[in-house]
Write a protein that holds these residues in place. Structure first.
Motif, PDB file in Angstrom:
ATOM      1  N   LYS A 206       0.539   7.308 -10.310  1.00 57.46           N
ATOM      2  CA  LYS A 206       0.318   6.010 -11.218  1.00 57.46           C
ATOM      3  C   LYS A 206       1.337   4.925 -10.601  1.00 57.46           C
ATOM      4  N   ASP A 208       3.171   4.912  -7.889  1.00 56.00           N
ATOM      5  CA  ASP A 208       2.690   4.668  -6.406  1.00 56.00           C
ATOM      6  C   ASP A 208       1.703   3.816  -6.256  1.00 56.00           C
ATOM      7  N   GLU A 209       0.556   3.970  -7.253  1.00 57.30           N
ATOM      8  CA  GLU A 209      -0.698   3.035  -7.040  1.00 57.30           C
ATOM      9  C   GLU A 209      -0.453   1.731  -7.440  1.00 57.30           C
ATOM     10  N   ALA A 210       0.437   1.812  -8.553  1.00 55.94           N
ATOM     11  CA  ALA A 210       0.601   0.406  -9.278  1.00 55.94           C
ATOM     12  C   ALA A 210       1.469  -0.519  -8.156  1.00 55.94           C
ATOM     13  N   GLU A 212       1.143  -0.179  -4.907  1.00 52.99           N
ATOM     14  CA  GLU A 212       0.257  -0.446  -3.656  1.00 52.99           C
ATOM     15  C   GLU A 212      -0.701  -1.385  -4.266  1.00 52.99           C
ATOM     16  N   ASN A 213      -1.143  -1.696  -5.390  1.00 52.63           N
ATOM     17  CA  ASN A 213      -2.200  -2.458  -5.965  1.00 52.63           C
ATOM     18  C   ASN A 213      -1.779  -3.934  -5.794  1.00 52.63           C
ATOM     19  N   GLU A 214      -0.332  -4.123  -5.774  1.00 50.74           N
ATOM     20  CA  GLU A 214       0.157  -5.472  -5.818  1.00 50.74           C
ATOM     21  C   GLU A 214       0.555  -5.795  -4.280  1.00 50.74           C
ATOM     22  N   GLY A 215       0.245  -4.747  -3.351  1.00 52.19           N
ATOM     23  CA  GLY A 215       0.919  -5.058  -2.090  1.00 52.19           C
ATOM     24  C   GLY A 215       2.329  -4.946  -2.009  1.00 52.19           C
TER      25      GLY A 215
END
Length: 325
Positions: A206, A208-210, A212-215
């Motif tokens: 979660k 890493d995903e956060a 990544e979603n914000e670039g």
């Protein structure tokens, strides 16, 4: 065909086809295992393992199917013994649990204390590992229960029971620049080197995903499997720690400041994983209920009967999970 022969081929398959390692694991002799495998293959009329000289190189196509069924048979044999013990000695037995450091260190101690006080004749075996390791252990029938946040869903033969939700926090030394920031953003956090869990541990996906979603591509300066190790290096000023909120204690972690990160990464859910074909003894239900009071025996039994994971998720969708800070 003997049950012991099935156990040998099953154990060999789980020890990378290394007969010597298998012999050490189950406390028997290498020649004895090799002999019994040969006898079984002669009885069946087909090879279970392919060989290069005396070494096993891989499972044959038929061997893969035979070994898979052997695992199921061994589990059912274990269930037969458990049924007999349940009716013979309800309060006696053993319970093996595989879990991560965070669960063992912060979530489980009061549960285990209560369980041992209530059921002194049940011996507990607590093993730690990565989420994948502990999920494999319960999937293969080596332990009764797995408690983790990550990886359990990767195994189709497990029933996942949601236990509680939890948030993360940032750990920084007193006087760190982030302490003065009122409304923390992921961009603020990404400006600093990070110290957090190894991938696959305690909801790391979660995190890493956060980003990544914000670039964002933050610098991960150090990873560890242990929240206490993360704290040690945060104290040394090597980076900003990201840990489960339950891993921070204001009294014991003096010198560190915990900053709320629930709005940055979202909540994670810790689950108990159980093999679908496991016979649950009375004290196993009691342990689960102590750890997750909303999981009644009736609800657990209903979940264990369902074959599709989507149906299990539907069963729990309206249940309000307890939250651990």
């Amino acid at each position: 065909m003997k049950l012991q022969q099935l156990r040998y081929i099953w154990e060999v398959s789980k020890n990378n086809l290394n007969v010597s390692a298998t012999a050490e694991t189950i406390y028997t002799s290498q020649p004895g295992i090799s002999k019994q495998i040969r006898i079984l293959e002669e009885e069946l009329g087909i090879p279970i393992f392919a060989r290069n000289g005396k070494h096993l190189t891989n499972m044959t196509p038929a061997g893969e199917k035979i070994i898979a069924i052997s695992g199921e048979i061994l589990m059912q044999a274990k269930n037969i013994k458990n049924i007999a013990r349940e009716y013979r000695d309800e309060g006696k037995g053993s319970l093996s649990i595989a879990t991560t450091h965070t669960q063992a260190r912060y979530a489980l101690p009061p549960v285990i204390k209560s369980f041992m006080e209530d059921l002194p004749d049940v011996s507990l075996d607590l093993q730690q590992g990565t989420p994948v390791q502990i999920s494999e252990m319960v999937s293969q029938g080596k332990v009764d229960l797995a408690i983790a946040t990550e990886a359990i869903e990767l195994f189709d033969n497990l029933v996942m029971l949601p236990c509680y939700s939890w948030d993360r926090c940032l750990l920084v030394p007193k006087g760190h620049p982030l302490v003065a920031v009122k409304d923390l953003t992921l961009s603020d956090v990404a400006d600093h080197p990070l110290i957090t869990y190894v991938f696959g541990f305690t909801g790391r996906s979660k995190l890493d995903e956060a980003f990544e979603n914000e670039g964002l591509k933050p610098e991960v300066a150090l990873t560890a499997v242990d929240a206490d190790v993360i704290k040690t290096y945060v104290r040394l000023g090597l980076g900003v720690g990201i840990v489960a909120r339950m891993a921070y204690d204001e009294q014991t972690d003096q010198g560190l400041v915990a900053l709320d990160a629930s709005h940055l990464f979202g909540r994670s859910v810790t689950k108990i994983g159980i093999r679908k074909d496991t016979f649950l003894r009375g004290y196993m239900y009691e342990f689960i209920c102590l750890f997750a009071p909303h999981l009644s025996k009736e609800l657990i039994d209903e979940a264990m009967k369902l074959k599709q994971r989507s149906a299990i998720n539907e069963l729990f969708k309206d249940i309000k999970l307890p939250h651990i800070n």
